[in-house]
Design a protein around this motif. Structure first.
Motif, PDB file in Angstrom:
ATOM      1  N   VAL A 108       2.750  41.912   3.843  1.00 57.17           N
ATOM      2  CA  VAL A 108       3.265  43.031   4.644  1.00 57.17           C
ATOM      3  C   VAL A 108       2.956  44.306   3.881  1.00 57.17           C
ATOM      4  CG1 VAL A 108       5.349  44.141   5.535  1.00 57.17           C
ATOM      5  CG2 VAL A 108       5.125  41.656   5.654  1.00 57.17           C
ATOM      6  N   ASP A 109       2.380  45.281   4.573  1.00 56.79           N
ATOM      7  CA  ASP A 109       2.104  46.579   3.956  1.00 56.79           C
ATOM      8  C   ASP A 109       3.345  47.459   4.047  1.00 56.79           C
ATOM      9  OD1 ASP A 109      -0.558  45.969   3.354  1.00 56.79           O
ATOM     10  OD2 ASP A 109      -1.220  46.573   5.356  1.00 56.79           O
ATOM     11  N   GLY A 110       3.862  47.885   2.924  1.00 54.41           N
ATOM     12  CA  GLY A 110       5.015  48.781   2.901  1.00 54.41           C
ATOM     13  C   GLY A 110       6.317  48.073   3.215  1.00 54.41           C
ATOM     14  N   THR A 111       7.388  48.824   3.195  1.00 46.75           N
ATOM     15  CA  THR A 111       8.726  48.254   3.381  1.00 46.75           C
ATOM     16  C   THR A 111       9.147  48.192   4.841  1.00 46.75           C
ATOM     17  OG1 THR A 111       9.796  50.404   3.190  1.00 46.75           O
ATOM     18  CG2 THR A 111       9.489  49.151   1.140  1.00 46.75           C
ATOM     19  N   ASP A 124      20.641  46.469  -4.656  1.00 53.22           N
ATOM     20  CA  ASP A 124      20.657  47.910  -4.385  1.00 53.22           C
ATOM     21  C   ASP A 124      19.264  48.446  -4.105  1.00 53.22           C
ATOM     22  OD1 ASP A 124      23.399  48.073  -4.665  1.00 53.22           O
ATOM     23  OD2 ASP A 124      23.288  48.550  -6.806  1.00 53.22           O
ATOM     24  N   GLU A 125      18.269  47.904  -4.821  1.00 55.59           N
ATOM     25  CA  GLU A 125      16.887  48.348  -4.613  1.00 55.59           C
ATOM     26  C   GLU A 125      16.029  47.156  -4.230  1.00 55.59           C
ATOM     27  OE1 GLU A 125      15.074  50.981  -7.398  1.00 55.59           O
ATOM     28  OE2 GLU A 125      17.015  51.771  -8.031  1.00 55.59           O
ATOM     29  N   LEU A 126      15.328  47.296  -3.117  1.00 51.72           N
ATOM     30  CA  LEU A 126      14.403  46.259  -2.659  1.00 51.72           C
ATOM     31  C   LEU A 126      12.988  46.651  -3.055  1.00 51.72           C
ATOM     32  CD1 LEU A 126      15.901  45.679   0.890  1.00 51.72           C
ATOM     33  CD2 LEU A 126      16.076  44.153  -1.077  1.00 51.72           C
ATOM     34  N   PRO A 127      12.132  45.675  -3.311  1.00 55.91           N
ATOM     35  CA  PRO A 127      10.758  46.002  -3.705  1.00 55.91           C
ATOM     36  C   PRO A 127       9.989  46.661  -2.566  1.00 55.91           C
ATOM     37  CG  PRO A 127      10.999  43.648  -3.344  1.00 55.91           C
ATOM     38  CD  PRO A 127      12.367  44.247  -3.234  1.00 55.91           C
ATOM     39  N   ALA A 128       8.982  47.437  -2.941  1.00 59.78           N
ATOM     40  CA  ALA A 128       8.129  48.104  -1.956  1.00 59.78           C
ATOM     41  C   ALA A 128       6.758  47.439  -1.877  1.00 59.78           C
ATOM     42  CB  ALA A 128       7.976  49.576  -2.314  1.00 59.78           C
ATOM     43  N   THR A 129       6.468  46.525  -2.792  1.00 58.35           N
ATOM     44  CA  THR A 129       5.187  45.824  -2.803  1.00 58.35           C
ATOM     45  C   THR A 129       5.434  44.324  -2.954  1.00 58.35           C
ATOM     46  OG1 THR A 129       4.984  46.033  -5.199  1.00 58.35           O
ATOM     47  CG2 THR A 129       3.999  47.796  -3.870  1.00 58.35           C
ATOM     48  N   GLY A 130       4.412  43.540  -2.670  1.00 59.24           N
ATOM     49  CA  GLY A 130       4.506  42.099  -2.810  1.00 59.24           C
ATOM     50  C   GLY A 130       5.364  41.446  -1.745  1.00 59.24           C
ATOM     51  N   ARG A 132       6.227  39.762   1.992  1.00 55.29           N
ATOM     52  CA  ARG A 132       5.544  38.835   2.886  1.00 55.29           C
ATOM     53  C   ARG A 132       6.389  38.617   4.136  1.00 55.29           C
ATOM     54  NH1 ARG A 132       1.412  37.337   0.327  1.00 55.29           N
ATOM     55  NH2 ARG A 132       0.804  35.468   1.409  1.00 55.29           N
ATOM     56  N   THR A 133       5.761  38.130   5.191  1.00 51.32           N
ATOM     57  CA  THR A 133       6.476  37.659   6.373  1.00 51.32           C
ATOM     58  C   THR A 133       6.021  36.231   6.623  1.00 51.32           C
ATOM     59  OG1 THR A 133       7.061  38.054   8.679  1.00 51.32           O
ATOM     60  CG2 THR A 133       4.796  38.578   8.046  1.00 51.32           C
ATOM     61  N   CYS A 134       6.949  35.415   7.016  1.00 50.12           N
ATOM     62  CA  CYS A 134       6.655  33.988   7.198  1.00 50.12           C
ATOM     63  C   CYS A 134       6.661  33.588   8.667  1.00 50.12           C
ATOM     64  CB  CYS A 134       7.643  33.156   6.382  1.00 50.12           C
ATOM     65  SG  CYS A 134       7.535  33.493   4.613  1.00 50.12           S
ATOM     66  N   GLY A 135       6.232  34.505   9.534  1.00 47.52           N
ATOM     67  CA  GLY A 135       6.031  34.195  10.940  1.00 47.52           C
ATOM     68  C   GLY A 135       7.194  34.498  11.861  1.00 47.52           C
ATOM     69  N   ASP A 136       8.323  34.951  11.310  1.00 47.36           N
ATOM     70  CA  ASP A 136       9.466  35.200  12.189  1.00 47.36           C
ATOM     71  C   ASP A 136       9.828  36.678  12.294  1.00 47.36           C
ATOM     72  OD1 ASP A 136      10.586  35.645   9.709  1.00 47.36           O
ATOM     73  OD2 ASP A 136      12.224  34.226   9.950  1.00 47.36           O
ATOM     74  N   GLY A 137       8.941  37.565  11.849  1.00 46.16           N
ATOM     75  CA  GLY A 137       9.187  38.997  11.963  1.00 46.16           C
ATOM     76  C   GLY A 137      10.108  39.558  10.903  1.00 46.16           C
ATOM     77  N   GLU A 157       4.857  42.015  13.384  1.00 48.42           N
ATOM     78  CA  GLU A 157       4.440  40.949  14.302  1.00 48.42           C
ATOM     79  C   GLU A 157       5.054  39.621  13.884  1.00 48.42           C
ATOM     80  OE1 GLU A 157       0.289  38.939  15.689  1.00 48.42           O
ATOM     81  OE2 GLU A 157       0.307  41.099  15.324  1.00 48.42           O
ATOM     82  N   SER A 158       5.457  38.838  14.886  1.00 46.38           N
ATOM     83  CA  SER A 158       6.068  37.546  14.586  1.00 46.38           C
ATOM     84  C   SER A 158       5.611  36.486  15.569  1.00 46.38           C
ATOM     85  CB  SER A 158       7.585  37.657  14.620  1.00 46.38           C
ATOM     86  OG  SER A 158       8.045  37.740  15.941  1.00 46.38           O
ATOM     87  N   ASP A 159       5.821  35.244  15.172  1.00 44.83           N
ATOM     88  CA  ASP A 159       5.536  34.108  16.044  1.00 44.83           C
ATOM     89  C   ASP A 159       6.742  33.789  16.920  1.00 44.83           C
ATOM     90  OD1 ASP A 159       3.126  33.905  14.743  1.00 44.83           O
ATOM     91  OD2 ASP A 159       3.807  32.349  13.368  1.00 44.83           O
ATOM     92  N   GLY A 160       7.822  34.513  16.760  1.00 47.31           N
ATOM     93  CA  GLY A 160       9.053  34.280  17.511  1.00 47.31           C
ATOM     94  C   GLY A 160      10.237  34.339  16.578  1.00 47.31           C
ATOM     95  N   ASN A 161      11.429  34.493  17.151  1.00 47.88           N
ATOM     96  CA  ASN A 161      12.651  34.580  16.359  1.00 47.88           C
ATOM     97  C   ASN A 161      13.209  33.183  16.202  1.00 47.88           C
ATOM     98  OD1 ASN A 161      15.179  34.980  15.366  1.00 47.88           O
ATOM     99  ND2 ASN A 161      15.601  36.783  16.599  1.00 47.88           N
TER     100      ASN A 161
END
Length: 167
Positions: A108-111, A124-130, A132-137, A157-161
């Motif tokens: 995933v590009d960006g947050t 408190d802080e989530l990463p901005a790089t690295g 991923r999405t695993c198909g569920d958005g 984009e997702s394959d569905g919820n």
């Protein structure tokens, strides 16, 4: 005998007493049923499971909102989930020795604007790089040995919820 025009009549008192009794019985039934009667009407909910096996899966969940995403590994422990059934919002956190099989995920590009909802168990802080999405958005990331997943403010984009079914 003096009558008070503002005082309820005997039939009005009887109707009020009956209504209070019906309401009281309803509350007793809801309590005995474990509040499952009330819970479906609460859009924001949070739950904790000691292990993946304690959490509902698609196969055994009778609830339209509560079951684990397919990418959560079977060895997940200390699972925290928060979701909103009326607006897009889902956050999950867990520990896992095996971890998420990220080979089935995409970068995933960006947050994407960060999480759509908050949860006290998110760092408190989530990463901005690295990310991923695993198909569920949802965005997925490992942070300090704990896995997190969240619905971002900007959809991806997702394959569905796979954690909220329609009935």
């Amino acid at each position: 005998m003096h009558t008070n025009p503002a005082a309820p009549t005997r039939s009005e008192r009887s109707a009020l007493t009956s209504a209070a009794a019906v309401l009281g019985m309803g509350l007793i039934v809801a309590t005995l049923a474990g509040c499952s009667v009330i819970e479906p009407y609460m859009p924001e909910q949070q739950k904790h499971y000691d292990s993946y096996g304690d959490a509902p899966s698609k196969a055994n969940s009778e609830d339209v909102a509560w079951f684990m995403p397919s990418w959560v590994p079977d060895d997940a422990k200390d699972v925290d989930v928060r979701l909103d059934t009326s607006d897009p919002g889902y956050v999950i956190a867990f520990t896992s020795k095996d971890g998420v099989d990220t080979a089935a995920c995409t970068a995933v590009d960006g947050t994407k604007g960060g999480p759509a909802m908050t949860a006290g168990f998110l760092p408190d802080e989530l990463p901005a790089t690295g990310l991923r999405t695993c198909g569920d958005g949802r965005i997925t990331a490992e942070i300090d040995g704990r896995w997190y997943g969240w619905t971002p403010k900007q959809p991806i984009e997702s394959d569905g919820n796979d954690t909220l079914r329609s009935s």
